[in-house]
Design an enzyme around this catalytic site. Structure first.
Site, PDB file in Angstrom:
ATOM      1  N   ASP A  26       6.062   2.194  -7.783  1.00 31.89           N
ATOM      2  CA  ASP A  26       5.300   1.004  -8.174  1.00 31.89           C
ATOM      3  C   ASP A  26       5.054   1.027  -9.687  1.00 31.89           C
ATOM      4  O   ASP A  26       4.315   1.887 -10.178  1.00 31.89           O
ATOM      5  CB  ASP A  26       3.960   1.007  -7.408  1.00 31.89           C
ATOM      6  CG  ASP A  26       3.269  -0.346  -7.439  1.00 31.89           C
ATOM      7  OD1 ASP A  26       3.738  -1.237  -8.161  1.00 31.89           O
ATOM      8  OD2 ASP A  26       2.256  -0.501  -6.740  1.00 31.89           O
ATOM      9  N   ASP A  27       5.695   0.120 -10.416  1.00 32.91           N
ATOM     10  CA  ASP A  27       5.505   0.018 -11.886  1.00 32.91           C
ATOM     11  C   ASP A  27       6.166   1.160 -12.661  1.00 32.91           C
ATOM     12  O   ASP A  27       5.693   1.515 -13.738  1.00 32.91           O
ATOM     13  CB  ASP A  27       4.007   0.035 -12.271  1.00 32.91           C
ATOM     14  CG  ASP A  27       3.306  -1.296 -12.075  1.00 32.91           C
ATOM     15  OD1 ASP A  27       3.932  -2.231 -11.568  1.00 32.91           O
ATOM     16  OD2 ASP A  27       2.125  -1.390 -12.429  1.00 32.91           O
TER      17      ASP A  27
ATOM     18  N   CYS B  40       5.067  -6.987  -9.194  1.00 34.96           N
ATOM     19  CA  CYS B  40       5.195  -6.336  -7.886  1.00 34.96           C
ATOM     20  C   CYS B  40       5.626  -7.269  -6.767  1.00 34.96           C
ATOM     21  O   CYS B  40       6.653  -7.061  -6.124  1.00 34.96           O
ATOM     22  CB  CYS B  40       3.868  -5.679  -7.499  1.00 34.96           C
ATOM     23  SG  CYS B  40       3.229  -4.536  -8.740  1.00 34.96           S
TER      24      CYS B  40
ATOM     25  N   ASP C 116       9.765  -1.267  -8.476  1.00 34.92           N
ATOM     26  CA  ASP C 116       9.672  -2.735  -8.341  1.00 34.92           C
ATOM     27  C   ASP C 116       9.682  -3.459  -9.692  1.00 34.92           C
ATOM     28  O   ASP C 116       9.987  -4.644  -9.763  1.00 34.92           O
ATOM     29  CB  ASP C 116       8.453  -3.157  -7.499  1.00 34.92           C
ATOM     30  CG  ASP C 116       7.138  -2.639  -8.042  1.00 34.92           C
ATOM     31  OD1 ASP C 116       7.120  -1.942  -9.079  1.00 34.92           O
ATOM     32  OD2 ASP C 116       6.086  -2.920  -7.417  1.00 34.92           O
ATOM     33  N   ASN C 117       9.330  -2.773 -10.759  1.00 33.09           N
ATOM     34  CA  ASN C 117       9.433  -3.357 -12.104  1.00 33.09           C
ATOM     35  C   ASN C 117       9.237  -2.251 -13.127  1.00 33.09           C
ATOM     36  O   ASN C 117       8.853  -1.134 -12.779  1.00 33.09           O
ATOM     37  CB  ASN C 117       8.412  -4.482 -12.334  1.00 33.09           C
ATOM     38  CG  ASN C 117       6.993  -4.150 -11.914  1.00 33.09           C
ATOM     39  OD1 ASN C 117       6.508  -4.623 -10.896  1.00 33.09           O
ATOM     40  ND2 ASN C 117       6.331  -3.307 -12.690  1.00 33.09           N
TER      41      ASN C 117
END
Length: 536
Positions: A40-41, A76, A311-312
């Protein structure tokens, strides 16, 4: 008492064991298993993979690293929706992290969830499916069915309510709420996900292939490391690259409003965040090690594809924006993507332009599903994973984002007017409702280019030649050849309305590209308005 499988085998007469022989051969030749680890991130441009030494050894060195892997939306919920559906945001309609932006909304549940790739894997391909971790940011919202809602396609469901946390969270365990506290040994979420994954591998059926999706909270805020890692990376600070703490001149207004140079407190804050992000990733590294070891002990590693991605991306001080994602620049849209598995040669890198909309088609392709039956915008990576020769591949893809923001002013920063959000104490804001943009990101033999248009009052355009300017400091929109601008504008309109196969047509610099200047919108107002109409 029930006999153990080993005792049962010992008790069987030889004739029965011989009868079992062919069945075992069939089982070993069955379709591969797939594991998808989603962080995540986690950036890749600013050193996000550096702490993951075991992951590098166990996945990257044993397989392939895609060095040009991107997300079509650097946030997200839209990004996760793209992974699940294989579609661009304008086709799955999840535009930001809010229920109003369709994040885990009733509409998403009704229209998109039944057709995600895990739903197809389970219903059409006979896979047992396992999900553990953060799903979508608004998952579990009371207005959208609460944690009782289990999306179609999951045999085992252990989903985090709402956004990433490390302690004091609620999981939906197959639709039943389970509350966790703050005791490291039983509650630290990354470790809980690891343990649930190992349990699944221990107790699952051995007669069906499996798909696992493990979505960690790390390295998302609040960046709570496991206690044994709180002293790690003490001397690490955020990279001071050439776009760090500089004024984003020639950029759209949201970047221009950032205070330069940043205050000492902002720099201290982002350095601290950077360090803690790395610390949280050490637990992800442990999870990967446990998972690979378990697959090996089970004799399943050689028949299992393992995908690792995020996700990014993320930024820490670039163009004087302290910390966040959701901007159009490389540091936010580029992500790690590592894959190992059957038929993948070790220690490879691949420079093809790939996106997270390709993950669903790839995994369905691995399972033997006919991709022509789907409405997905992405492409299967399987030919690239196998090392097929003369693969025709894309040279561009679409980036699109619809800004978050509210009609009211931010109470801490009334001077900035209505519509801004995610503001820091010194009134540097990371988002606004008109931080709405779409880009064509091109990577061809001759060009490494990004062309972006904003839906704001300025109808702002940003263009970067990443060959000459990899840190995207100089916006060349006013100096680049007008014909390229026109072709890019036209290509952007095409991609913003594409669906399925039309998302995979030749790009501006491809041999098969066709351009008709008569189809251009000359009216800027028309050009800007197409955002909101097509996005939602």
């Amino acid at each position: 008492p029930a006999m153990s499988p080993a005792a049962l085998l010992r008790a069987l007469p030889l004739a029965a064991l011989l009868l079992l022989g062919p069945a075992r051969a069939v089982r070993q030749a069955r379709r591969p298993n797939v594991v998808l680890i989603l962080t995540d991130d986690q950036d890749v441009c600013l050193g996000g993979m550096t702490p993951l030494k075991k992951t590098n050894t166990l996945i990257a060195q044993m397989g392939i690293t895609f060095v040009n892997a991107y997300v079509p939306s650097a946030l997200c919920c839209p990004s996760r929706a793209s992974i699940l559906t294989g579609k661009y945001p304008h086709n799955h309609h999840v535009v930001n992290n809010t229920l109003e932006g369709n994040c885990s909304s009733k509409l998403w549940q009704k229209i998109q969830e039944p057709y995600t790739f895990p739903a197809l894997l389970k219903a059409m391909c006979g896979y047992q499916t396992f999900f553990a971790g953060k799903y979508l940011n608004e998952y579990g919202a009371e207005d959208a069915g609460g944690v009782g809602h289990v999306p179609p396609g999951w045999s085992f469901w252990y989903a985090l309510e709402k956004n990433s946390k490390y302690y004091n969270y609620t999981l939906s365990v197959n639709g039943k709420a389970r509350r966790h506290g703050e005791n490291y040994s039983v509650d630290y979420l990354t470790d809980v996900l690891a343990n649930m994954s190992l349990d699944f591998l221990e107790y699952k059926s051995n007669f069906e292939p499996f798909f696992m999706m493990i979505a960690t909270p790390a390295p998302h805020s609040p960046w709570t490391p496991a206690p044994q890692y709180t002293k790690s990376f003490q001397n690490v600070s955020a990279p001071r690259n050439s776009n760090f703490n500089i004024h984003g001149k020639n950029k759209h207004w949201l970047i221009r409003q950032a205070k330069t140079p940043m205050s000492n407190s902002s720099i201290q804050f982002l350095d601290d965040a950077y360090r803690k992000r790395w610390q949280t990733l050490l637990s992800v590294d442990d999870l990967i090690e446990k998972l690979v070891k378990k697959l090996e002990v089970n004799g399943e590693l050689d028949n299992t594809y393992i995908f690792y991605t995020s996700d990014n991306g993320f930024h820490t001080g670039q163009f004087s924006l302290p910390i966040d994602k959701r901007q159009l620049y490389e540091f936010d849209i580029k992500v790690p993507l590592l894959v190992r598995g059957p038929g993948i040669k070790p220690n490879q890198t691949n420079k093809m332009l790939v996106a997270n909309i390709d993950l669903g088609p790839t995994i369905l392709d691995i399972a033997g599903y006919d991709l022509n039956k789907t409405q997905m915008d992405g492409m299967s990576l399987l030919p690239l994973l196998r090392g097929d020769k003369n693969v025709t591949w894309r040279s561009d893809f679409l980036v699109e984002y619809q800004g978050e923001g509210y009609n009211g002013s931010d109470p801490t920063c009334p001077g900035l007017g209505p519509g801004v959000t995610h503001c820091f104490p010194d009134c540097v804001c990371e988002d606004s409702y008109n931080n709405t943009y779409a880009c064509v990101r091109t990577l061809s033999a001759a060009w490494d280019l990004q062309y972006c248009e904003f839906d704001d009052r300025e109808v702002f355009v940003e263009v970067y030649n990443l060959t000459a300017d990899p840190h995207q400091i100089n916006n060349i929109a006013k100096t680049i050849d007008q014909e390229i601008l026109e072709k890019m504008n036209y290509r952007l309109m095409m991609l913003q309305s594409c669906s399925g196969a039309t998302c995979r047509t030749p790009g501006v610099f491809d041999p098969g590209y066709r351009f008709d200047p008569r189809l251009m919108f000359s009216n800027h107002g028309l050009r800007a308005r197409r955002f909101s109409a097509q996005f939602l």
